[in-house]
Design an enzyme around this catalytic site. Structure first.
Site, PDB file in Angstrom:
ATOM      1  N   ARG A 117      -0.073  -3.197  -3.331  1.00 34.65           N
ATOM      2  CA  ARG A 117      -0.389  -3.412  -1.917  1.00 34.65           C
ATOM      3  C   ARG A 117      -0.028  -2.171  -1.118  1.00 34.65           C
ATOM      4  O   ARG A 117      -0.881  -1.371  -0.775  1.00 34.65           O
ATOM      5  CB  ARG A 117       0.364  -4.651  -1.390  1.00 34.65           C
ATOM      6  CG  ARG A 117      -0.223  -5.217  -0.076  1.00 34.65           C
ATOM      7  CD  ARG A 117       0.244  -4.491   1.170  1.00 34.65           C
ATOM      8  NE  ARG A 117       1.678  -4.536   1.402  1.00 34.65           N
ATOM      9  CZ  ARG A 117       2.277  -3.857   2.381  1.00 34.65           C
ATOM     10  NH1 ARG A 117       1.590  -3.077   3.207  1.00 34.65           N
ATOM     11  NH2 ARG A 117       3.593  -3.921   2.528  1.00 34.65           N
TER      12      ARG A 117
ATOM     13  N   GLU B 115       8.258  -5.474  10.964  1.00 32.47           N
ATOM     14  CA  GLU B 115       7.651  -4.144  10.968  1.00 32.47           C
ATOM     15  C   GLU B 115       8.311  -3.240  12.015  1.00 32.47           C
ATOM     16  O   GLU B 115       8.581  -3.666  13.129  1.00 32.47           O
ATOM     17  CB  GLU B 115       6.156  -4.257  11.256  1.00 32.47           C
ATOM     18  CG  GLU B 115       5.423  -2.940  11.133  1.00 32.47           C
ATOM     19  CD  GLU B 115       3.965  -3.036  11.540  1.00 32.47           C
ATOM     20  OE1 GLU B 115       3.207  -2.107  11.213  1.00 32.47           O
ATOM     21  OE2 GLU B 115       3.584  -4.022  12.190  1.00 32.47           O
TER      22      GLU B 115
END
Length: 513
Positions: free
Chosen positions: A17, A147
Site C-alpha cells: 500500500r 495523519e
C-alpha cells in the site's frame, strides 16, 4: 525469580500500500499474491496493509486474489486496507472484497483538519464517528491513522488529545501515529510518543515512520522504547519520497538494542527483499544494511585475518542469522587471509608459492579496478597455472573497434621467431575481426589455422557485468594428412573478446610447440 518475558512488538508491513506509492512502482495481482504469501507464511509479519479502498478495478482484482488464498489458509484477519472518512463508501468496498479491518485515515493535525478538510474538529469527529459505527455494524474492525501526527503533536497538541479522547469512546482497535512527512528525529519521537502512550496506557499505539532524513529506523526504535506496541515497515524501505522504514533494518536494530522481540523469521528477510527488488525494478545499493550485496563481504586483509583467528571483527549481524554467507573480497586491499578464506570455501588447495603468485595476480587486477570474486577464482587459477611463462608465439597488441550497424575492425600485432608482424581486418563482430587479422599473420609465419569447432562462454554465478569471463574454445588440429585431434583452450578476462583471444593464442602455442 522468574525471568521477565520480552514484550513482542507487532510488525505491520505496508509494502503493497504505502510502499507502492514509490514513483514508477506497481505490482501485478500475481506479484502481490506472491509477496503477501512470503510475508505472512515465511517472514511471518503480524499484519499486512495491502491497498487503499476504492482505488481502481486493478486493485480490487489484486485484493480478491490475495483473499482467495487467505481464506484457504485462514489468514484473512491479517489483511488490512487504508480507508477514508467517507460515510461508508470505504467500508462497503472492504465488505465487497472480504476485508475484515480498515485503517481509517483521519486528520492528526489541526492544520490538516481546518485547511484541507475545511471542517471544525467537532465536524471531523462526527464524520469519524459515523464511519466507525457503520464499519462496526458491518462486522469490520477499525484502526485509526492520525495523519500528520508529528506536525499535529508539535503545533496543535490540544487538538491531538481531543481527537484521541474522542476515539476512546468508540470501538477502535489501534491508534496509529504517523510521522507522515518524516520530520521527527529520534529524540523528538521518544518525547512526543512517550507523552501520548503514558497518557493512554491501555490503548494499543502503532508508529509509522518515513525516511526523509534517513532516520526512519532510528525513529521506529525510539517509538518502541517510548512504549508503542507496533511499528509499520516496508520491504527495502519502499515508499513515497525517500520511502518508509525498511523491514529488515527495523527488525534487526530494535531486536538487538531493545528488550523486545518479534515474530519475524530473520532467515527469510533476504528472500522477500530479493522478490520485491525483482518485482519493483528498484535495485538496492550494494551497501544497504542487512540486504546489500556487500554487507557481509570483508575487503581489508586485516579483517579477514581477524575472522580466521576467531571472529575478531564480528558483531551481532552475523550472515548465518539471515541465511547468508560471509564473503572475502579479492583485490588490491586484500591479503593472504582473504585468499585463504576464499580457497577454503571452494575446497581448493594450493601450495604457498602458488598462493603467492595468485595473490599477486589479484592485486594487479585490483590496480586495474577489476574485482575478483570467490566464484572467479577457479577461472583465474586455471588461467595462471595452465599457461607457461615462456611462450614462442606472443600477442603484443590488439585493438578492436565495434560500431553499431557497422563491421568490427581489429588491429593486431604478434611476434614469433624474432619477427614482428602487424595486420588489420574487419569482421562480423570483434572476435571474427581478430581472427581475420590473425589469419594474415599466421600465413606469413606458415602456421596452419585450426578449425574452430565449439566456442563456449561462461561467467560465475550471479551474472555481474564485471565478472571474469571464461572462453573455452575447441579446435580441430590436423596433425597428419589423415589424422586430426581436438584440443580445447581457455582464456580468462573481464572482456569476452579478450578471453576468446587469450584462448586462441594458447591454441597457437600448443600446435607449434
Amino acid at each position: 525469580m522468574k525471568k521477565e518475558e520480552k514484550q513482542t512488538i507487532e510488525i505491520m508491513d505496508t509494502t503493497l500500500r504505502d510502499g507502492e506509492q514509490m514513483q514508477n512502482v506497481s505490482y501485478t495481482p500475481e506479484e502481490k499474491l506472491t509477496i503477501s504469501k512470503i510475508l505472512l507464511t515465511e517472514v511471518k509479519v503480524d499484519r499486512l496493509e495491502v491497498t487503499s479502498a476504492r482505488v481502481s478495478e486493478g486493485e480490487k482484482k489484486s485484493v480478491l486474489k490475495m483473499l482467495d488464498w487467505a481464506k484457504e489458509v485462514d489468514l484473512v484477519d491479517r489483511f488490512e486496507i487504508l480507508g477514508f472518512v467517507d460515510k461508508g463508501k470505504s467500508v462497503d468496498w472492504a465488505k465487497l472484497v472480504g476485508i475484515k479491518r480498515i485503517n481509517l485515515l483521519t486528520k492528526g493535525s489541526l492544520k490538516h483538519c481546518t485547511e484541507q478538510l475545511k471542517k471544525t474538529p467537532e465536524q471531523h469527529t462526527q464524520d469519524i464517528r459515523e464511519t466507525i459505527l457503520y464499519a462496526t455494524d458491518k462486522g469490520i474492525d477499525v484502526n485509526i491513522y492520525l495523519e500528520d501526527f508529528s506536525n499535529g503533536i508539535k503545533t496543535s497538541p490540544d487538538y491531538v488529545y481531543y481527537l484521541i479522547d474522542f476515539l476512546l469512546t468508540l470501538p477502535v482497535k489501534r491508534i496509529m501515529l504517523p510521522d507522515t512527512l518524516g520530520i521527527f528525529n529520534p529524540f523528538e519521537t521518544y518525547d512526543y510518543v512517550s507523552a501520548v502512550v503514558n497518557k493512554y496506557p491501555k490503548m494499543h499505539f502503532d508508529f509509522h515512520s518515513h525516511n526523509d532524513y534517513g532516520l526512519g529506523t532510528a525513529n521506529a526504535m525510539a517509538a518502541v522504547k517510548a512504549g508503542v506496541k507496533g511499528v509499520h515497515v516496508t520491504v527495502n524501505g519502499m515508499g513515497e519520497r525517500a520511502g518508509n522504514s525498511p523491514l529488515d533494518e527495523v527488525v534487526a536494530s530494535i531486536k538487538d538494542f531493545l528488550p523486545v522481540s518479534f515474530n519475524i523469521d530473520e532467515k527469510k528477510l533476504h528472500k522477500i527483499s530479493s522478490y520485491v527488488e525483482m518485482f519493483s525494478g528498484i535495485r538496492m545499493a550494494n551497501n544497504k544494511p542487512i540486504y546489500g550485496k556487500n554487507v557481509f563481504t570483508q575487503t581489508a586483509g586485516i579483517h579477514a585475518d581477524g575472522d580466521k583467528k576467531g571472529s575478531l571483527y564480528g558483531n551481532k549481524l552475523l550472515p548465518k542469522r539471515f541465511d547468508r554467507k560471509r564473503k572475502y573480497a579479492l583485490g588490491k586491499l586484500s591479503g593472504k587471509a582473504n585468499l585463504e578464506m576464499s580457497l577454503k570455501e571452494l575446497s581448493i588447495e594450493l601450495t604457498e608459492e602458488e598462493k603467492k603468485i595468485l595473490l599477486q595476480k589479484i592485486i594487479e587486477l585490483g590496480d586495474k579496478k577489476e574485482v575478483v570474486t570467490t566464484e572467479d577464482l577457479p577461472y583465474l587459477i586455471s588461467d595462471i597455472f595452465e599457461t607457461p611463462e615462456d611462450i614462442p608465439f606472443k600477442l603484443l597488441h590488439c585493438s578492436i573497434n565495434s560500431t553499431y550497424e557497422l563491421k568490427s575492425v581489429a588491429a593486431v600485432q604478434c611476434a614469433y621467431q624474432d619477427k614482428t608482424v602487424d595486420a588489420y581486418a574487419s569482421g562480423d563482430g570483434g572476435y571474427n575481426a581478430f581472427m581475420n587479422a590473425l589469419q594474415q599473420i599466421l600465413t606469413q609465419f606458415d602456421i596452419p589455422v585450426p578449425q574452430l569447432l565449439d566456442y563456449e562462454v561462461t561467467i560465475p554465478p550471479g551474472g555481474k557485468t564485471d565478472a571474469l569471463v571464461q572462453a573455452a574454445i575447441s579446435w580441430k588440429v590436423q596433425q597428419k594428412k589423415d589424422h586430426s585431434t581436438i584440443i580445447t583452450t581457455r582464456g580468462v578476462n573481464s572482456d569476452q573478446n579478450m578471453a576468446a583471444i587469450e584462448a586462441t593464442v594458447k591454441m597457437i602455442n600448443m600446435i607449434i610447440s
